[in-house]
Design an enzyme around this catalytic site. Structure first.
Site, PDB file in Angstrom:
ATOM      1  N   TYR A 468      71.744  52.823 -49.995  1.00 36.35           N
ATOM      2  CA  TYR A 468      72.816  52.564 -49.433  1.00 36.35           C
ATOM      3  C   TYR A 468      72.256  52.695 -47.691  1.00 36.35           C
ATOM      4  O   TYR A 468      73.449  53.525 -47.172  1.00 36.35           O
ATOM      5  CB  TYR A 468      73.907  53.378 -50.005  1.00 36.35           C
ATOM      6  CG  TYR A 468      73.490  53.420 -51.811  1.00 36.35           C
ATOM      7  CD1 TYR A 468      73.945  52.312 -52.127  1.00 36.35           C
ATOM      8  CD2 TYR A 468      73.542  54.238 -52.743  1.00 36.35           C
ATOM      9  CE1 TYR A 468      73.845  52.551 -53.464  1.00 36.35           C
ATOM     10  CE2 TYR A 468      73.612  54.985 -53.608  1.00 36.35           C
ATOM     11  CZ  TYR A 468      74.204  53.210 -54.374  1.00 36.35           C
ATOM     12  OH  TYR A 468      73.987  53.398 -55.779  1.00 36.35           O
ATOM     13  N   HIS A 469      71.287  52.842 -47.400  1.00 38.19           N
ATOM     14  CA  HIS A 469      71.388  52.894 -45.697  1.00 38.19           C
ATOM     15  C   HIS A 469      70.683  51.603 -45.097  1.00 38.19           C
ATOM     16  O   HIS A 469      69.862  52.106 -44.565  1.00 38.19           O
ATOM     17  CB  HIS A 469      70.399  54.580 -45.811  1.00 38.19           C
ATOM     18  CG  HIS A 469      70.075  55.007 -46.307  1.00 38.19           C
ATOM     19  ND1 HIS A 469      69.675  56.414 -46.983  1.00 38.19           N
ATOM     20  CD2 HIS A 469      71.375  56.276 -46.813  1.00 38.19           C
ATOM     21  CE1 HIS A 469      69.934  57.195 -47.948  1.00 38.19           C
ATOM     22  NE2 HIS A 469      71.342  57.082 -47.561  1.00 38.19           N
ATOM     23  N   PRO A 470      71.547  50.781 -45.010  1.00 42.09           N
ATOM     24  CA  PRO A 470      71.117  49.191 -44.773  1.00 42.09           C
ATOM     25  C   PRO A 470      71.415  49.925 -42.561  1.00 42.09           C
ATOM     26  O   PRO A 470      72.203  50.157 -42.324  1.00 42.09           O
ATOM     27  CB  PRO A 470      71.816  47.961 -44.886  1.00 42.09           C
ATOM     28  CG  PRO A 470      73.311  49.438 -44.846  1.00 42.09           C
ATOM     29  CD  PRO A 470      72.440  50.330 -45.747  1.00 42.09           C
TER      30      PRO A 470
END
Length: 533
Positions: A468-470
Site C-alpha cells: 500500500y505504498h504507491p
C-alpha cells in the site's frame, strides 16, 4: 463557472489535501475549496481502528483498484486499495507512523531537488507531529497529528519482538529515532484509542472556518485551462457537472493514481497517450504516469490457539465481543489494534548501508488483503523490499474520468527485487521460527516446506503484492523528464501544482503516510511563499 470562485482549489481530501486545506486557510483570508470524491469519515469503520478490516477488502471507503496483469507475478493482477473518504488512505490504513531513513531525503536533494534534504524536511515532520512518547530533537509536540503507542499490550506482538532479539536484531523503541534498524513495536497515528487520520488531525479543528469549503462526493473530471494557466476544476457531484474557479492556484492532491490520471484527462501528459483517447492536448509532458513505484511484499501466515490473536472462529469472535466493553470503558484493548502492531527494519545482507527490508507483524491471519478469510486464530508477517529497482507506469483506460486507470507497478520486473526478497523471506522466517513465538505457533500455512531458492522464488511470484505504498508517478526533479519542479509546480504550466505522494522521486524506506503529510506541510509553505518551517 459563474461566481463560484476561490483562491485555492485542492483536489483530493486525503493525507496531503487535508493538510493543505488547513494550512492554506489558516490566515482567515485566502479562500480554499477542498474536493473529495469519497464521503464522510465519521463512521465506526474509520474511527475505531479495528474497523479497517471492513474497508480493506472491498469498495467501502476504498477505490479498490486492480493492477494490470503483472509478468513478474506470473500474470496475476494485484490489488490496490486506496482511501476514498475524507482522510484518504489515512482513514483506512494501519496507522503506522514511519518517516523512512534520513538518507532517503538526502538522496532526493542530491538528485536535483534542492530544499528536500533531511535537514530541510525534518522541521516539517516536527511541525505536523504531536508525539505522546518522544520529544525533541527528533519528534514534535503540539502539532495536529497525534502519534502514540498502541493500547493493546498484545503479548504475541511482544513475543515477535523478543524473537527478533533471539535472532540477533536489536530492540528499537523508536524507528524514527537516531537509528532505524532493529525490531520493535510501531507507533501509530492514534488519539485516545481512536484513529487520528489526516482528516481528524487537520480538518476537524477547522471545519468552521468561513474561508474553507469542503465538498464531498465530488469526482474531479478535469483541470480547466486558459492557455497554459490552470484556472479551475470541473467535477461531477450527484450526477451534475459543476466547476469551481481558482484565482491563485489549482493543487492536485489525488495521490499516486489520481493525480496523474487527472492530468492526462485534462490534456497534460504524454502526447501520444492523450491523443489515443481523443483528449485535446494542453501540454506534452512525457513523465506524467511514469516512474510508478511500490514496495513488493510477501506475507507469511501461521495458525495459533491463542485468543490474544484476532480470528473469525468461535473463541476469537467471543473475545472480540468481550473487548467492546473494555473499549467503551478504557479506549484500549483489541479494538484499538492496527493489526500490524510490531515490525522491523532490517538488512538483507550485512553489506547494505541502511535497512532495505521492512517487516509488519500482524495479530491475525492475512490472506489476499483480507479478501480470503481463514476461520482460524493466527498471525501473519509481511516482508517487503524498501527500495525496489522496478519502475512501472499509470495510463488511461479511456477518456472517461469514471473509469479506473491502468495501474502497472511492474512488481519484480527487476531481478534484484526478487533476489532481495528471497533474502528477506529467509530473514523473516528465522524470526517466526525463533523460540519466543513457539507458544503461539501451530501450523505454517502456504509457505510450509518451502526451503530451496527456486521454490521460494516461485512462491514469491505466486503471492507477492502491494503493501500500500504507491508513489512517484508525478516525479519531482530539475530535469526535462520531471513532472513537477522542486517547488512542486507542474513543468511548463502556470497556476498548477501537484502535492502528494506522486511527487516522490523514489520510495522512502518505510510507510508513506507520514512522508506524504510532510510533503503537504512543505507544499503549503511553497504556496504561501514561506521559505522556513
Amino acid at each position: 463557472m459563474g461566481n463560484d470562485e476561490v483562491d485555492f482549489v485542492v483536489v483530493g481530501g486525503g493525507s496531503a489535501g487535508c493538510v493543505l486545506a488547513n494550512r492554506l486557510s489558516a490566515d482567515g483570508v485566502a479562500s480554499v475549496r477542498l474536493l473529495e470524491a469519497g464521503g464522510r469519515d465519521d463512521t465506526p469503520f474509520v474511527q475505531v481502528p479495528v474497523g479497517a478490516v471492513a474497508t480493506l477488502p472491498r469498495k467501502f471507503h476504498n477505490w479498490g483498484y486492480q493492477t494490470v496483469p503483472q509478468p513478474g507475478l506470473g500474470g496475476r493482477r494485484g490489488y490496490q486499495p486506496r482511501g476514498k473518504v475524507l482522510g484518504g488512505s489515512s482513514s483506512i490504513n494501519a496507522m503506522i507512523y514511519a518517516r523512512g531513513h534520513p538518507s532517503d531525503y538526502d538522496r532526493w536533494a542530491a538528485a536535483g531537488n534542492p530544499g528536500w534534504g533531511w535537514a530541510d524536511v525534518l522541521p516539517r515532520f516536527l511541525r505536523s507531529e504531536d508525539n505522546q512518547v518522544f520529544g525533541a530533537p527528533l519528534h514534535g509536540r503540539g502539532g495536529p497529528l497525534t502519534v502514540s503507542a498502541l493500547r493493546t499490550a498484545n503479548p504475541v506482538a511482544e513475543a515477535f519482538v523478543r524473537a527478533g532479539e533471539e535472532c540477533g536484531h536489536r530492540r528499537n523503541p523508536d524507528f524514527n529515532g537516531e537509528e532505524q534498524e532493529g525490531v520493535g513495536h510501531y507507533q501509530v497515528t492514534q488519539r485516545d484509542g481512536l484513529r487520528c487520520s489526516a482528516a481528524k488531525a487537520y480538518l476537524d479543528p477547522v471545519r468552521g472556518r468561513a474561508n474553507l469549503s469542503i465538498v464531498i462526493d465530488a469526482h474531479a473530471t478535469r483541470v480547466l485551462f486558459e492557455g497554459r494557466r490552470a484556472v479551475g476544476v470541473e467535477y461531477l457531484r450527484g450526477g451534475r457537472r459543476e466547476a469551481v474557479r481558482a484565482r491563485r492556484e489549482v493543487v492536485l492532491s489525488a495521490g499516486a493514481f489520481g493525480s496523474p490520471q487527472l492530468l492526462m484527462l485534462s490534456g497534460v501528459g504524454p502526447a501520444a497517450e492523450i491523443a489515443r483517447h481523443g483528449i485535446a492536448l494542453v501540454h506534452d509532458l512525457p513523465g506524467v504516469g511514469a516512474n510508478l513505484q511500490d514496495h513488493p511484499d510477501f506475507v507469511f501466515g501461521w495458525t495459533s490457539d491463542s485468543t490474544e490473536l484476532i480470528g473469525f472462529e468461535p473463541r476469537g469472535v467471543l473475545r472480540l465481543f468481550r473487548e467492546f466493553g473494555r473499549f467503551r470503558r478504557e479506549r484500549a484493548g483489541m479494538l484499538t489494534s492496527n493489526f500490524a502492531e510490531a515490525g522491523a527494519f532490517l538488512k538483507s545482507s550485512p553489506d547494505e548501508p541502511v535497512p532495505d527490508l521492512q517487516l509488519h507483524f500482524v495479530v491475525a491471519i492475512v490472506a489476499d488483503h483480507a479478501r480470503k478469510l481463514h476461520f482460524s486464530l493466527g498471525f501473519s508477517c509481511h516482508v517487503c523490499v524498501l527500495r525496489p529497482r522496478s519502475r512501472g507506469s499509470l495510463l488511461l483506460a479511456s477518456g472517461d474520468p469514471m473509469d479506473d486507470p491502468l495501474i502497472d507497478p511492474a512488481f519484480l520486473a527487476d531481478p534484484d527485487d526478487l533476489e532481495r526478497l528471497v533474502r528477506g523471506f529467509r530473514v523473516t522466517r528465522a524470526i517466526l521460527e525463533a523460540p519466543a513465538l513457539a507458544p503461539y505457533r501451530k501450523k505454517e500455512l502456504w509457505s510450509a516446506g518451502v526451503t530451496r531458492d527456486e521454490d521460494v522464488r516461485a512462491l514469491l511470484r505466486a503471492r507477492v503484492d502491494t503493501v500500500y505504498h504507491p508513489v512517484g508517478s508525478c516525479r519531482m526533479g530539475s530535469d526535462t523528464a520531471a513532472v513537477v519542479d522542486p517547488e512542486l509546480r507542474v513543468s511548463g504550466l502556470e497556476g498548477l501544482r501537484v502535492i502528494d505522494a506522486s511527487v516522490m522521486p523514489d520510495l522512502v524506506g518505510g510507510n508513506t503516510n507520514a512522508p506524504t503529510i510532510m510533503i503537504a506541510e512543505k507544499g503549503a509553505d511553497l504556496l504561501l511563499g514561506r521559505r522556513a518551517a
